[in-house]
Design an enzyme around this catalytic site. Sequence first.
Site, PDB file in Angstrom:
ATOM      1  N   ASP A  93      34.235  39.549  34.389  1.00 20.43           N
ATOM      2  CA  ASP A  93      35.676  39.563  34.190  1.00 20.43           C
ATOM      3  C   ASP A  93      36.136  40.935  33.694  1.00 20.43           C
ATOM      4  O   ASP A  93      35.321  41.804  33.378  1.00 20.43           O
ATOM      5  CB  ASP A  93      36.047  38.473  33.180  1.00 20.43           C
ATOM      6  CG  ASP A  93      37.468  37.972  33.349  1.00 20.43           C
ATOM      7  OD1 ASP A  93      38.216  38.556  34.161  1.00 20.43           O
ATOM      8  OD2 ASP A  93      37.841  36.992  32.676  1.00 20.43           O
TER       9      ASP A  93
ATOM     10  N   TYR B 208      22.914  37.411  29.498  1.00 19.03           N
ATOM     11  CA  TYR B 208      24.010  38.163  28.885  1.00 19.03           C
ATOM     12  C   TYR B 208      23.686  38.450  27.425  1.00 19.03           C
ATOM     13  O   TYR B 208      22.981  37.684  26.760  1.00 19.03           O
ATOM     14  CB  TYR B 208      25.318  37.363  28.932  1.00 19.03           C
ATOM     15  CG  TYR B 208      26.006  37.361  30.276  1.00 19.03           C
ATOM     16  CD1 TYR B 208      27.011  38.281  30.570  1.00 19.03           C
ATOM     17  CD2 TYR B 208      25.663  36.430  31.252  1.00 19.03           C
ATOM     18  CE1 TYR B 208      27.651  38.275  31.800  1.00 19.03           C
ATOM     19  CE2 TYR B 208      26.298  36.422  32.489  1.00 19.03           C
ATOM     20  CZ  TYR B 208      27.300  37.343  32.748  1.00 19.03           C
ATOM     21  OH  TYR B 208      27.925  37.337  33.969  1.00 19.03           O
TER      22      TYR B 208
END
Length: 297
Positions: free
Chosen positions: A67, A133
Amino acid sequence: MTDSASATTEPVRLRLDLAYDGTDFHGWARQKPQGGEELRTVQGVVEDTLSLILRQPVQLTVAGRTDAGVHAAGQVAHADIDPAGLEQRSIDGDPGRLVRRLARLLPRDIRVSACSFAPEGFDARFSALRRHYVYRVSTDPAGPLPTRVRDTAPWPKEVDLGAMQDAANALVGLHDFAAFCKAKPHATTIRELEAFVWHDASTPQEPGVYEAHVSADAFCWSMVRSLVGCCLAVGEGRRDVDFAAAMLHETQRSSSIPVAPAEGLSLVGVDYPAPEELATRAAVTRDRRSPEELGEA
């Protein structure tokens, strides 16, 4: 007599390994607002640069669409190209030579570290086994170290590391993470969260820094930042330790879960199976999820 001009050439698939600082990008995916100029995205910049070098249109498929503001140190993408584009003096059929060409033309906030012929059956998105992540956050009243402000999110309150880990432990496993995901029509929010571990990453120069290491088969839109925000809310005492587990019973996005700032999040790695298992893995993933579901974290 064969008409060579009409002969077709089978495309070849390239694998690209890349990293980027997401601060000044509107995310990975190419975007063109209605009636406006195209936004600056990682996909757009890399595709345009590759198209210039290879003298043909290039379209990338990525392992995980990050994003706006989210970074990557271990992103993976693939592109199907006409091999004629590699038959230039500076490339000479070797896609590895694209790394140097790309380094000269790409902006400093994108780095392609490797480019190679992809093994048979490889799909950057669907062949992936899991994504990793790391979320980096500073609770220091002075804020993050100036040299780390682009990849470390500030958090206004002190947190209890043990309480955050307890919340994270409750979320590990195969669950419906609807409360943690921004809704997409007809998309499943069932995911297998394989690991969620918090670390104290403080140093004398950077007190109050914590890192969340999060791994899953895939993530839905905004999921990692919501997982982190949930734990931070528990860590600062705004929510009790049972809050995380309770959220797994929700059937839609919950406004009770804060979404942690984008700048703290980085995609650090993507795992793939052995070459002989790539095609099978891609087929299984396609059956289970649509392309739209393997989206932003």
